[in-house]
Design a protein around this motif. Structure first.
Motif, PDB file in Angstrom:
ATOM      1  N   HIS A 125       0.869  -1.166   0.000  1.00 43.16           N
ATOM      2  CA  HIS A 125       0.000   0.000   0.000  1.00 43.16           C
ATOM      3  C   HIS A 125       0.910   1.221   0.000  1.00 43.16           C
ATOM      4  O   HIS A 125       1.671   1.454   0.952  1.00 43.16           O
ATOM      5  CB  HIS A 125      -0.874  -0.036   1.261  1.00 43.16           C
ATOM      6  N   VAL A 126       0.866   2.004  -1.080  1.00 46.01           N
ATOM      7  CA  VAL A 126       1.874   3.044  -1.306  1.00 46.01           C
ATOM      8  C   VAL A 126       1.205   4.400  -1.501  1.00 46.01           C
ATOM      9  O   VAL A 126       0.305   4.549  -2.334  1.00 46.01           O
ATOM     10  CB  VAL A 126       2.733   2.710  -2.541  1.00 46.01           C
ATOM     11  N   GLY A 127       1.657   5.386  -0.738  1.00 49.22           N
ATOM     12  CA  GLY A 127       1.151   6.741  -0.866  1.00 49.22           C
ATOM     13  C   GLY A 127       2.021   7.582  -1.788  1.00 49.22           C
ATOM     14  O   GLY A 127       3.242   7.407  -1.849  1.00 49.22           O
ATOM     15  N   HIS A 128       1.378   8.494  -2.502  1.00 51.15           N
ATOM     16  CA  HIS A 128       2.083   9.414  -3.400  1.00 51.15           C
ATOM     17  C   HIS A 128       1.615  10.838  -3.112  1.00 51.15           C
ATOM     18  O   HIS A 128       0.464  11.068  -2.753  1.00 51.15           O
ATOM     19  CB  HIS A 128       1.790   9.076  -4.866  1.00 51.15           C
ATOM     20  N   LEU A 129       2.527  11.786  -3.304  1.00 55.45           N
ATOM     21  CA  LEU A 129       2.191  13.194  -3.140  1.00 55.45           C
ATOM     22  C   LEU A 129       3.138  13.998  -4.025  1.00 55.45           C
ATOM     23  O   LEU A 129       4.314  13.658  -4.162  1.00 55.45           O
ATOM     24  CB  LEU A 129       2.338  13.628  -1.682  1.00 55.45           C
ATOM     25  N   GLY A 130       2.611  15.057  -4.623  1.00 57.86           N
ATOM     26  CA  GLY A 130       3.436  15.888  -5.475  1.00 57.86           C
ATOM     27  C   GLY A 130       3.363  15.459  -6.931  1.00 57.86           C
ATOM     28  O   GLY A 130       2.756  14.441  -7.264  1.00 57.86           O
ATOM     29  N   PRO A 131       3.975  16.239  -7.814  1.00 60.47           N
ATOM     30  CA  PRO A 131       3.888  15.966  -9.251  1.00 60.47           C
ATOM     31  C   PRO A 131       4.569  14.662  -9.641  1.00 60.47           C
ATOM     32  O   PRO A 131       5.675  14.373  -9.176  1.00 60.47           O
ATOM     33  CB  PRO A 131       4.594  17.176  -9.880  1.00 60.47           C
ATOM     34  N   ASP A 132       3.922  13.880 -10.507  1.00 56.15           N
ATOM     35  CA  ASP A 132       4.486  12.613 -10.955  1.00 56.15           C
ATOM     36  C   ASP A 132       5.812  12.791 -11.677  1.00 56.15           C
ATOM     37  O   ASP A 132       6.646  11.880 -11.703  1.00 56.15           O
ATOM     38  CB  ASP A 132       3.499  11.880 -11.869  1.00 56.15           C
ATOM     39  N   THR A 133       6.015  13.960 -12.275  1.00 57.22           N
ATOM     40  CA  THR A 133       7.240  14.216 -13.026  1.00 57.22           C
ATOM     41  C   THR A 133       8.386  14.711 -12.154  1.00 57.22           C
ATOM     42  O   THR A 133       9.509  14.878 -12.634  1.00 57.22           O
ATOM     43  CB  THR A 133       6.973  15.258 -14.128  1.00 57.22           C
ATOM     44  N   GLY A 134       8.114  14.946 -10.876  1.00 56.05           N
ATOM     45  CA  GLY A 134       9.143  15.479  -9.986  1.00 56.05           C
ATOM     46  C   GLY A 134      10.187  14.438  -9.625  1.00 56.05           C
ATOM     47  O   GLY A 134       9.995  13.231  -9.806  1.00 56.05           O
ATOM     48  N   GLU A 135      11.316  14.918  -9.097  1.00 56.91           N
ATOM     49  CA  GLU A 135      12.358  14.006  -8.622  1.00 56.91           C
ATOM     50  C   GLU A 135      11.783  13.110  -7.526  1.00 56.91           C
ATOM     51  O   GLU A 135      11.056  13.558  -6.641  1.00 56.91           O
ATOM     52  CB  GLU A 135      13.553  14.798  -8.079  1.00 56.91           C
ATOM     53  N   LYS A 136      12.123  11.834  -7.572  1.00 52.46           N
ATOM     54  CA  LYS A 136      11.540  10.852  -6.657  1.00 52.46           C
ATOM     55  C   LYS A 136      12.262  10.861  -5.311  1.00 52.46           C
ATOM     56  O   LYS A 136      13.484  10.755  -5.232  1.00 52.46           O
ATOM     57  CB  LYS A 136      11.605   9.446  -7.257  1.00 52.46           C
ATOM     58  N   ILE A 137      11.469  10.996  -4.240  1.00 56.06           N
ATOM     59  CA  ILE A 137      11.998  10.912  -2.882  1.00 56.06           C
ATOM     60  C   ILE A 137      11.138   9.936  -2.103  1.00 56.06           C
ATOM     61  O   ILE A 137       9.919  10.105  -1.993  1.00 56.06           O
ATOM     62  CB  ILE A 137      12.074  12.308  -2.217  1.00 56.06           C
ATOM     63  N   PHE A 138      11.766   8.896  -1.582  1.00 56.18           N
ATOM     64  CA  PHE A 138      11.078   7.835  -0.848  1.00 56.18           C
ATOM     65  C   PHE A 138      11.266   8.047   0.653  1.00 56.18           C
ATOM     66  O   PHE A 138      12.374   8.333   1.111  1.00 56.18           O
ATOM     67  CB  PHE A 138      11.654   6.462  -1.219  1.00 56.18           C
ATOM     68  N   PHE A 139      10.189   7.861   1.406  1.00 54.94           N
ATOM     69  CA  PHE A 139      10.239   7.939   2.864  1.00 54.94           C
ATOM     70  C   PHE A 139       9.856   6.576   3.443  1.00 54.94           C
ATOM     71  O   PHE A 139       8.770   6.059   3.155  1.00 54.94           O
ATOM     72  CB  PHE A 139       9.275   9.008   3.380  1.00 54.94           C
ATOM     73  N   LEU A 140      10.735   6.010   4.261  1.00 59.23           N
ATOM     74  CA  LEU A 140      10.518   4.688   4.849  1.00 59.23           C
ATOM     75  C   LEU A 140      10.298   4.832   6.354  1.00 59.23           C
ATOM     76  O   LEU A 140      11.181   5.308   7.080  1.00 59.23           O
ATOM     77  CB  LEU A 140      11.725   3.781   4.584  1.00 59.23           C
ATOM     78  N   HIS A 141       9.140   4.413   6.808  1.00 61.63           N
ATOM     79  CA  HIS A 141       8.773   4.543   8.220  1.00 61.63           C
ATOM     80  C   HIS A 141       9.429   3.454   9.067  1.00 61.63           C
ATOM     81  O   HIS A 141       9.963   2.464   8.559  1.00 61.63           O
ATOM     82  CB  HIS A 141       7.251   4.474   8.384  1.00 61.63           C
ATOM     83  N   GLY A 142       9.334   3.628  10.370  1.00 59.63           N
ATOM     84  CA  GLY A 142       9.843   2.641  11.309  1.00 59.63           C
ATOM     85  C   GLY A 142       8.740   2.053  12.156  1.00 59.63           C
ATOM     86  O   GLY A 142       7.551   2.234  11.897  1.00 59.63           O
ATOM     87  N   PHE A 143       9.130   1.350  13.213  1.00 64.78           N
ATOM     88  CA  PHE A 143       8.216   0.710  14.169  1.00 64.78           C
ATOM     89  C   PHE A 143       7.775   1.731  15.209  1.00 64.78           C
ATOM     90  O   PHE A 143       8.605   2.502  15.697  1.00 64.78           O
ATOM     91  CB  PHE A 143       8.954  -0.443  14.847  1.00 64.78           C
ATOM     92  N   PRO A 144       6.503   1.742  15.594  1.00 61.88           N
ATOM     93  CA  PRO A 144       5.368   0.980  15.064  1.00 61.88           C
ATOM     94  C   PRO A 144       4.463   1.871  14.205  1.00 61.88           C
ATOM     95  O   PRO A 144       3.253   1.859  14.358  1.00 61.88           O
ATOM     96  CB  PRO A 144       4.664   0.565  16.342  1.00 61.88           C
TER      97      PRO A 144
END
Length: 286
Positions: free
Chosen positions: A19-38
């Motif tokens: 289940h993946v969330g997206h925000l911002g323009p699709d053409t923008g530079e990609k930045i991934f945020f990885l959450h932790g516990f819990p």
């Protein structure tokens, strides 16, 4: 900033539905945020909004075992190498270019190994309060203070007992584990409610706790130098992770920078959202 919501979709990667969330323009530079516990993807909403407004395409997965992503039943399915491959597959499914990775806590564990084994996928790496895993391993063996701080990781190795205790009284123990280790007022009630909703998902508690179980049962090589540029942000008041590991982690990086937030805790992205976002942005554009 006006509150925003992620555009969620399901993406099938590495044999699992995330289940993946997206925000911002699709053409923008990609930045991934990885959450932790819990936590889950919603943990990054303030940073996501900041970077979306700067023109980045923000991507925030609920990682394997969390919230609305799949939650395999077997501990072996949470091996670190598999968790890393989830993110590898997610990255290559959306872009052929190197991406920015921002990660906290166990998301940081995934990110360290990702950078070690797949440096070509990463432009720059930002870690929040998670030591390099070889540093963590060394301190768990030789640092009595860190051994004591990590008591819960040993507790999580016990059968079904951790799930039962964490679920008692509407997940009160998990809630307090966050609230009591953060600055007062850090977590709004609606965020705690969202967390509890994620924990209530079928196999929700086991999915999260199995990360700890698999880490100890299926070790991976973590000793290699990190060659991608690294920014390590560290809340000095972290009650679970000793600050001595921050400097030691930078020692594992060819090009590493450490910023310490003296009054922040393990939850610095919630406590100091603007400072964290600006520190990341400056690093990316420096």
């Amino acid at each position: 900033m006006v509150p925003v919501k992620f555009r969620y979709e399901y993406q099938y990667v590495n044999g699992i539905m995330l289940h993946v969330g997206h925000l911002g323009p699709d053409t923008g530079e990609k930045i991934f945020f990885l959450h932790g516990f819990p936590e889950f993807s919603q943990a990054w909403i303030k940073q996501a909004q900041f970077f979306a407004e700067k023109g980045y395409h923000v991507i925030v997965p609920d990682q394997r075992g969390y919230n609305l992503s799949r939650k395999p039943l077997h501990i072996k399915d949470y091996q670190l190498k598999i968790l890393v491959n989830d993110i590898v597959a997610l990255i290559v499914s959306v872009t052929a270019d190197p991406v920015v990775i921002v990660a906290h806590d166990w998301g940081g564990g995934v990110a360290w190994v990702l950078a070690q084994n797949h440096p070509g996928l990463i432009k720059k790496l930002i870690i929040l309060n998670m030591p390099h895993l070889q540093v963590m391993k060394n301190n768990l063996r030789k640092n009595p203070k860190q051994m004591l701080k990590s008591w819960y990781a040993v507790f999580f190795q016990l059968g079904i007992i951790p799930e039962r205790l964490c679920g008692l009284f509407n997940y009160k123990a998990l809630e307090l584990a966050m609230v009591k280790t953060a600055r007062p007022g850090t977590f709004p009630r609606d965020y705690i409610s969202a967390l509890k909703k994620s924990w209530k998902q079928p196999n929700g508690l086991s999915g999260m706790i199995n990360w700890y179980r698999a880490y100890f049962r299926f070790p991976v090589h973590t000793g290699a130098e990190i060659i991608v540029p690294v920014l390590l942000l560290w809340g000095a008041k972290d009650t679970a992770l000793s600050a001595v590991m921050a400097e030691q982690s930078i020692g594992k990086c060819r090009n590493g920078k450490l910023i310490v937030f003296e009054t922040a805790t393990h939850w610095l992205h919630h406590e100091e959202p603007e400072k964290v976002s600006h520190a990341i942005y400056d690093f990316l554009n420096g």
